[in-house]
Design a protein around this motif. Structure first.
Motif, PDB file in Angstrom:
ATOM      1  N   THR A 252     -15.250  26.064  -3.543  1.00  0.00           N
ATOM      2  CA  THR A 252     -16.354  26.600  -3.055  1.00  0.00           C
ATOM      3  C   THR A 252     -16.030  28.114  -3.581  1.00  0.00           C
ATOM      4  OG1 THR A 252     -14.649  26.657  -1.452  1.00  0.00           O
ATOM      5  CG2 THR A 252     -16.393  24.694  -1.360  1.00  0.00           C
TER       6      THR A 252
ATOM      7  N   ASN B  52     -11.388  26.617  -2.621  1.00  0.00           N
ATOM      8  CA  ASN B  52     -12.343  27.363  -3.454  1.00  0.00           C
ATOM      9  C   ASN B  52     -11.064  27.225  -4.419  1.00  0.00           C
ATOM     10  OD1 ASN B  52     -13.463  28.759  -1.832  1.00  0.00           O
ATOM     11  ND2 ASN B  52     -11.664  30.897  -1.632  1.00  0.00           N
TER      12      ASN B  52
ATOM     13  N   GLN C 248     -20.703  25.916   3.439  1.00  0.00           N
ATOM     14  CA  GLN C 248     -20.887  26.697   1.926  1.00  0.00           C
ATOM     15  C   GLN C 248     -23.020  25.461   0.947  1.00  0.00           C
ATOM     16  OE1 GLN C 248     -19.542  23.734  -0.594  1.00  0.00           O
ATOM     17  NE2 GLN C 248     -19.519  24.660  -2.931  1.00  0.00           N
TER      18      GLN C 248
ATOM     19  N   PHE D 202     -15.554  31.236  -1.240  1.00  0.00           N
ATOM     20  CA  PHE D 202     -15.628  31.931   0.006  1.00  0.00           C
ATOM     21  C   PHE D 202     -14.379  33.089  -0.142  1.00  0.00           C
ATOM     22  CE2 PHE D 202     -16.274  27.068   1.832  1.00  0.00           C
ATOM     23  CZ  PHE D 202     -17.651  27.895   2.125  1.00  0.00           C
TER      24      PHE D 202
ATOM     25  N   ASP E 149     -20.187  32.267   2.216  1.00  0.00           N
ATOM     26  CA  ASP E 149     -19.742  33.074   1.665  1.00  0.00           C
ATOM     27  C   ASP E 149     -18.831  33.631   2.162  1.00  0.00           C
ATOM     28  OD1 ASP E 149     -21.212  34.245   0.616  1.00  0.00           O
ATOM     29  OD2 ASP E 149     -21.568  34.577  -1.278  1.00  0.00           O
TER      30      ASP E 149
END
Length: 316
Positions: A170, A155, A113, A172, A118
Motif C-alpha cells: 500500500t 506499506n 486502497q 498510505f 492513499d
C-alpha cells in the motif's frame, strides 16, 4: 494525491476541511449540502471523521439485557469515495484504534486502497462513552503508535498472514494528531511531545493539531516540536465559536483554554447569532495571522457551521 505531496508542492498556504459522515438512517445529500459552499475554496483535501461504536444494553422480553453494538455514523470508507467521486478532491479518512481488531484494521486499509484513497489520519480515539479510560477492542491496538506500525507494515507489503507471497504494497500517507495545549492524559508537555515524536519516528508524515484559539500556543507548540527533533509539517486545526454553550463545553470536552478577550466578547452577546459573528471575526483574525506566518495548511473543523468557515476563507 497524498497530503504530504500537496504540502511539498504548494506555493503558499493551503486550505482543508473536516466533516462528519451522515448519521445512520440519513442520506448523503445533507453532507453534500454542507460541502457545496466549501468546495468553492478549492481545498487540498477533506478529512472525514470516525466515531467509535458504542455499547448499549437493550432489555429483552425475558427481562434480561442484551449488549448491542451501535455505530451511529458508519461508512467512512464509502463516504470518502463518494466525496472524491463528486468533487474530485482527495480525502483523508480517520483511522482509530477503538472498536477495531487488527484484522478489522487491515481489512479497512485494504478497502481504502481499493477505492484509491492513499491518506489516513491515525488516532487512538476516545474512550467509549461507558468507559472512564480507553480500552482497546480485544485483539486491537491500544496506542496510535501501534496502529501506525500496522499501516507502515502494509506499506512495506507485510500483512498479518505471514505466509502470503508476492504481496501488494500500500502507499498510505500517514497523519497524526498533536496537542498545542497537551493531551489531557499526558502528565506534562514534555512527555506528550515524546509520545508525538515516537509516532513521527514510527512513520507519520505530518501532524494536525487539536483546535486552539490562541495562535501563540500553536507557534510555541511548533517551536517545541522542532526542539524535540520533530521536523514534519504541523498543520493548525481551527474551529469557529458560534454559541454561548461552547464557552463551557469546549474547555471541558477538548481540554483547551479560551482567551479572555474571546470569552469576554462572547459573554456580552445576547443571542447565538451575535456569538456567531464574534466567532467568525476571531477565526478570521487567527487565519490571517497564521497565513501571514506561512503555515502549510489552514485546517478547519467545519462541523455544524460550514457557512461561517466559508465566509472566513473567502476573506483570506
Amino acid at each position: 494525491m497524498k497530503v504530504i505531496d500537496h504540502i511539498n508542492q504548494a506555493k503558499g498556504t493551503l486550505v482543508s476541511f473536516e466533516v462528519l459522515p451522515p448519521l445512520k438512517g440519513k442520506g448523503i445529500e445533507a453532507l453534500y449540502k454542507h460541502l457545496d459552499p466549501l468546495m468553492a475554496h478549492k481545498p487540498a483535501f477533506i478529512n472525514v471523521t470516525y466515531h467509535r461504536s458504542e455499547h448499549v444494553y437493550k432489555k429483552k422480553a425475558d427481562g434480561n439485557f442484551e449488549k448491542v453494538i451501535v455505530r451511529k455514523r458508519p461508512g467512512t470508507e464509502s463516504i470518502c469515495a463518494a466525496i472524491m467521486n463528486k468533487y474530485d478532491v482527495d480525502t483523508v479518512p480517520h483511522l482509530i484504534c477503538g472498536g477495531f481488531s487488527i484484522n478489522d484494521t487491515e481489512d479497512a486499509l485494504l478497502n481504502l486502497q481499493y477505492l484509491g484513497i492513499d491518506n489516513v489520519l491515525v488516532l487512538r480515539g476516545d474512550a467509549a462513552k461507558n468507559e472512564t479510560t480507553f480500552e482497546p477492542e480485544p485483539g486491537g491496538h491500544k496506542f496510535a503508535s501501534d496502529l501506525i506500525r500496522q499501516v507502515v507494515n502494509l506499506n512495506a507489503g507485510v500483512y498479518l498472514e505471514e505466509d502470503l507471497k508476492a504481496t501488494n504494497k500500500t502507499t498510505f500517507c500517514i497523519g497524526v494528531a498533536g496537542y498545542p495545549e497537551k493531551h489531557f492524559e499526558a502528565p506534562n508537555m514534555k512527555t506528550d511531545l515524546a509520545y508525538l515524536k515516537a509516532k513521527v519516528d514510527g512513520g507519520a508524515d505530518y501532524i494536525v493539531t487539536q483546535m486552539f484559539f490562541d495562535n501563540e500556543k500553536y507557534y510555541q507548540f511548533v517551536r517545541d516540536c522542532r526542539e524535540a527533533g520533530i521536523t514534519v509539517p504541523v498543520i493548525p486545526g481551527l474551529k469557529p465559536i458560534y454559541n454561548r454553550k461552547q464557552l463551557n463545553m469546549l474547555p471541558k470536552t477538548f481540554h483547551i483554554d479560551l482567551p479572555a478577550d474571546l470569552a469576554n466578547e462572547v459573554a456580552k452577546c445576547r443571542t447565538d447569532e451575535d456569538v456567531e459573528l464574534v466567532g467568525q471575526e476571531w477565526l478570521l483574525m487567527q487565519s490571517r495571522d497564521l497565513k501571514k506566518n506561512n503555515v502549510p495548511v489552514l485546517h478547519y473543523y467545519t462541523l455544524g457551521k460550514p457557512h461561517v468557515v466559508s465566509n472566513v476563507v473567502s476573506q483570506l
